[in-house]
Write an enzyme that holds these catalytic residues in place. Structure first.
Site, PDB file in Angstrom:
ATOM      1  N   SER A  20       0.824  -1.203   0.000  1.00 38.04           N
ATOM      2  CA  SER A  20       0.000   0.000   0.000  1.00 38.04           C
ATOM      3  C   SER A  20       0.862   1.259   0.000  1.00 38.04           C
ATOM      4  O   SER A  20       1.827   1.368   0.763  1.00 38.04           O
ATOM      5  CB  SER A  20      -0.887   0.001   1.245  1.00 38.04           C
ATOM      6  N   ASN A  68      10.087   7.460   3.696  1.00 32.29           N
ATOM      7  CA  ASN A  68       9.005   8.284   3.180  1.00 32.29           C
ATOM      8  C   ASN A  68       8.180   8.810   4.329  1.00 32.29           C
ATOM      9  O   ASN A  68       8.035   8.159   5.364  1.00 32.29           O
ATOM     10  CB  ASN A  68       8.120   7.491   2.205  1.00 32.29           C
ATOM     11  N   LEU A  72       0.000   9.842   4.196  1.00 35.90           N
ATOM     12  CA  LEU A  72      -1.302   9.291   3.815  1.00 35.90           C
ATOM     13  C   LEU A  72      -2.211  10.283   3.088  1.00 35.90           C
ATOM     14  O   LEU A  72      -3.432  10.252   3.255  1.00 35.90           O
ATOM     15  CB  LEU A  72      -2.011   8.706   5.050  1.00 35.90           C
ATOM     16  N   CYS A 128       1.086   3.336  10.330  1.00 38.58           N
ATOM     17  CA  CYS A 128       1.819   4.362   9.586  1.00 38.58           C
ATOM     18  C   CYS A 128       2.551   5.259  10.563  1.00 38.58           C
ATOM     19  O   CYS A 128       1.936   5.883  11.424  1.00 38.58           O
ATOM     20  CB  CYS A 128       0.883   5.202   8.735  1.00 38.58           C
ATOM     21  N   ILE A 189       5.856  -6.430   7.222  1.00 41.41           N
ATOM     22  CA  ILE A 189       5.873  -5.341   8.172  1.00 41.41           C
ATOM     23  C   ILE A 189       5.590  -4.014   7.457  1.00 41.41           C
ATOM     24  O   ILE A 189       5.892  -3.860   6.276  1.00 41.41           O
ATOM     25  CB  ILE A 189       7.254  -5.235   8.889  1.00 41.41           C
ATOM     26  N   GLY A 241       8.441  -6.268   2.956  1.00 45.25           N
ATOM     27  CA  GLY A 241       9.599  -5.589   3.522  1.00 45.25           C
ATOM     28  C   GLY A 241      10.815  -5.903   2.666  1.00 45.25           C
ATOM     29  O   GLY A 241      11.521  -6.867   2.938  1.00 45.25           O
ATOM     30  N   GLY A 263       6.950  -3.537  -2.697  1.00 40.96           N
ATOM     31  CA  GLY A 263       6.765  -2.108  -2.454  1.00 40.96           C
ATOM     32  C   GLY A 263       7.831  -1.253  -3.084  1.00 40.96           C
ATOM     33  O   GLY A 263       7.813  -0.988  -4.289  1.00 40.96           O
ATOM     34  N   THR A 264       8.811  -0.883  -2.291  1.00 39.00           N
ATOM     35  CA  THR A 264       9.846   0.052  -2.706  1.00 39.00           C
ATOM     36  C   THR A 264      10.546  -0.354  -4.003  1.00 39.00           C
ATOM     37  O   THR A 264      10.920   0.495  -4.806  1.00 39.00           O
ATOM     38  CB  THR A 264      10.886   0.180  -1.569  1.00 39.00           C
TER      39      THR A 264
END
Lengths: 299, 257, 299, 257
Positions: A20, A68, A72, A128, A189, A241, A263-264
């Site tokens: 997300s 980051n 949100l 978050c 995570i 992660g 993600g990243t």
């Protein structure tokens, strides 16, 4: 060869989704990646009302990762439901909506509002690190996590995934609290709280001072926590992660995850989520694995 | 306007100033789609550096299928790029962003420092469109790329040390030389852009400002690189615009930065 | 230009030491590095009796870092005092002895034993994630940390540095407990608990299953914690976690550290500790910083 | 025996088998000090890979100041090394470890797989010392480096697929060919070393075993790469020896692994 997994009654064609916040609601990446090749698309967090997010700079590169503090930013549930859900419904993939809020009421409102929408699962972001008012407060206290999970479950029509923070002394305590309150699955995570200082400008690299550390740099922490949680609870785990390759995904699955999020690494190569799904298949072929579910928790 | 991720081949690279490099790459699929004011993401080969470096397009040759990037070494990523040679491969994503909206009016192109490169392709295309082009270039001290503007219009200088043109800023040059026009296109450091924004709003002339911010995805998904917008933005549903996707070029009247 | 710093009354010629466990007692590295150029040498942890350590493999490379589970193998205080302290006394640097134990009595015994030895400071390792019986149990509970700190301080003749674990929900709570019990300084962070799975062999990369994650990968977590602790307590901080360059060291100092330790980066280049000390000087020259102490906590 | 960290220049590199590469570097300060059975640390240029790769020395030319390393690509680090070319620079630390203690007795050199390379320099030096050298090489299937042993002694083969010499292990070859000697020098996979250890202890002949373990520092400081020792070790004061520093070569009677 079977790559399908079932999480809380929802079957994914493969165990790969996106983390997300790294993928928007899929529209931008859909020009570069075939969303049909993902087990699920997890959207950026959406709240009951639009959120402005944090001041810029919101991100900074770190060694083997990034921090980051986007905060949100989101258009609110109304625009999201009208625009983003129909967009994603065009694709043959599951839709996981990430839900954020500043109070229990906020979360409950969004979860209720999504009850009649054609989405498959809800991921509750209680971890978050970049929003002061809420989120993380729920994610670092087992009692608060239990209560928010229970409140959300009471109104939810879709399976509920609780997304856990790694910024705790004992992740299994958090996992058990969420499970006890009825969570259908866990994702972990979220990011580690980090900070970068620009020594040349003598200032913080992100305006929020701290940000969430993500990327391959943190993978060992994530794998450890997935392993610990898999041995502490019965509910399925979506592991994340630092996943950047099929072998990274296999590592999380061996640690006990049923599915994984990329993600990243998508920022480094937009094709990464699809490459991870392909890499899982290559691994299975190489080692003659008939069913991805055989590998879960095998170490 | 399809965005393409591809492996480009470096055709030529050379330093054109202290820490300023000019890299020419073959990237046909991107060159075909690109326009002035757009940028590309270049990716490091070193595993410790995961985020792309957004670099503006200085020249676009659609026939040759090449892109020219002129960039300053600002860290280890750009340092790595600067050490590449003809024949080396580099991962590239583009074209990204909206680019300048080229109009017919008499144009003032203002570039400051490493904001100068994107003005070159713009000058070329506007000039080709028959537009009268004036170019104002601001430097700290050493100049680069300035001579390449000459074929496309009159070039004015400002420099902090006064060795090139007006001693001072590009705004000082505009006032000193009495430069006027119908529309301003500009890219450069934030204080310069703010001064131009104020000037344009006061004068009531259109100004297209190319903004900069730390970016991650480069395509509008991650919401890292926003700027505040005067009106609620259609996409974000808040008063934020995405610099990488809705920009980097914004009208002076629509953003606060 | 002044690079000297004073920590708990002990003056270092520059703010650079080495992270315990990465440098032995200095003998091996002394062939490659001039120990006189370091503000202090911090030894590998020493216990009251010899420790065998963990089975091998004890280390694994991770993305931008490594995990280790050496398990505090050490020759015991007797051999250490007879051999390693005299060796280090040959150099013009401070000696910091890292002390480990499995019980309060163990720690107290070593600290007492070192009271008459010519060492400058003691660092108490209550945060090693790789030894089951002790260490980390003290490092994740503020009350236990308070008690062990108090017990050690009661017998210590040298200044006591408590080394904190990052594997906690709130590092400031731990820092405050150590300060309240009389700690003279704090060092942080120890390693993050991590895990790596070898997907080809379907087994853990280190025999201990989990290990301590260190290296540049974790620097943002370390900087964040140093910043938080510097705003929570008055005692000086020795910052560590991923330092590989002079600018990294400056980052920790700007976050609030008085001194820094170089650890994992030394495995990549044995000269790193000295290069970090030189890099600090280069930074100071470049920006005209007269005294390194001016930079502390400046963001 | 000073250990040196330096930047070496690659003189030549070529594949000599499937995934097996031979790299020749100029590293005078290290070559001058090095002896058979020692190793060097090679360092990756990629920031995501921080730990050195320990690589055994296959040949040492003190006059030319060069080192030859023959290694198998086993991961991204060695893959990176394999893509380097003549003229490229590489960071190197060495010589590391104790190396073999060369004796006068009739020698059996046993190499298995990627444990074969260090036996070459040993064969060369023993032969030069006038020692009778017998070489037993064990392969899975494809052979490499074997022809280079011929000038220094009789070479025997074992291979898993039976295509080269005895089908089976090096121990099978020793028995099959009735190879005897006064001392064994060996390097190879752990099961092979264990079999040789047992054999040597049974036969009562000296065996020098070169062990392997995951390493970090390479110089004996970090205690990552230990093996169990039968007696309490002088340095560690426990029953552990440091493979990188006290080894990698140990007598069969002193270690358990």
């Amino acid at each position: 060869m079977n790559t399908a997994v079932t999480i809380a009654g929802v079957t994914w064609k493969n165990p790969v989704t996106v983390a997300s916040g790294t993928f928007g609601s899929g529209a931008e990446y859909s020009e570069l990646v075939d969303l049909n090749q993902l087990g699920a698309v997890t959207t950026k967090g959406v709240a009951n009302i639009p959120w402005q997010g944090n001041p810029t700079p919101r991100i900074a590169e770190t060694y083997g990762g990034m921090i980051n503090a986007v905060g949100l930013q989101n258009p609110g549930i109304d625009v999201f439901a009208k625009r983003d859900i129909p967009f994603l419904k065009q694709y043959d993939t599951n839709i996981i909506v990430n839900v954020c809020g500043k109070s229990t009421a906020d979360y409950v409102e969004v979860v209720e509002r999504l009850g009649d929408e054609p989405v498959d699962m809800l991921e509750i972001n209680v971890s978050c690190p970049n929003v002061k008012e809420g989120g993380i407060a729920f994610g670092q206290d087992p009692k608060a996590l239990f209560e928010i999970t229970k409140a959300v479950k009471a109104v939810a029509k879709q399976p509920i995934i609780m997304k856990l923070s790694p910024n705790v002394t004992d992740i299994t305590e958090m996992a058990k609290a969420a499970e006890a309150a009825g969570a259908d699955a866990l994702s972990l995570i979220n990011t580690l709280t980090g900070m970068k200082i620009d020594v040349h400008r003598r200032t913080f690299a992100v305006a929020n001072k701290t940000g969430g550390l993500s990327g391959p740099a943190i993978k060992p922490v994530a794998v450890r926590m997935v392993y610990q949680v898999a041995h502490a609870v019965q509910v399925p785990i979506i592991g994340m992660g630092g996943i950047a390759t099929g072998e990274d995904a296999i590592e999380f699955i061996m640690a006990g995850a049923t599915a994984v999020s990329v993600g990243t690494a998508t920022f480094h190569d937009p094709m990464t989520p699809v490459k991870v799904a392909q890499g899982i298949e290559e691994y299975m072929k190489r080692y003659g694995v008939e069913d991805i579910n055989e590998l879960r928790g095998c170490v | 306007m399809a965005t393409t991720k591809m492996t480009a081949t470096i055709i030529h690279q050379e330093p054109i100033g202290t820490g300023v490099f000019s890299m020419l790459v073959e990237a046909k699929a991107i060159a075909e789609q690109a326009k002035p004011g757009q940028f590309v993401n270049l990716y490091s080969k070193d595993g410790s550096r995961l985020l792309p470096r957004p670099i503006s397009l200085c020249e676009i040759d659609k026939e040759a299928g090449t892109l020219r990037m002129v960039y300053r070494v600002a860290g280890k990523g750009t340092e790595e790029f600067s050490q590449m040679h003809a024949g080396d491969k580099i991962e590239i994503l583009g074209p990204l962003g909206n680019g300048f909206a080229m109009k017919d009016g008499k144009a003032i192109l203002i570039g400051g420092g490493i904001g100068i490169p994107p003005m070159l392709q713009l000058a070329k295309e506007l000039s080709k469109n028959g537009v009268e082009v004036q170019v104002v270039l601001g430097y700290r001290d050493e100049t680069f790329l300035d001579e390449e503007f000459a074929p496309f219009g009159k070039v004015y200088y400002a420099s902090e040390d006064g060795n090139h043109g007006v001693k001072g800023t590009v705004m000082d040059a505009i006032r000193e030389y009495g430069i006027t026009g119908d529309i301003i296109y500009t890219c450069g450091p934030t204080p310069m852009l703010r001064a131009i924004q104020t000037y344009a709003l006061e004068q009531g002339i259109e100004a297209q400002l190319s903004l900069e911010e730390k970016m991650a995805c480069g395509i509008g998904a991650c919401l890292a690189c926003v700027c505040k917008s005067k009106e609620k933005d259609h996409h974000t549903n808040v008063n934020n615009k995405r610099i990488c996707k809705d920009g980097p070029v914004f009208l002076a009247g629509e953003v606060e930065f």
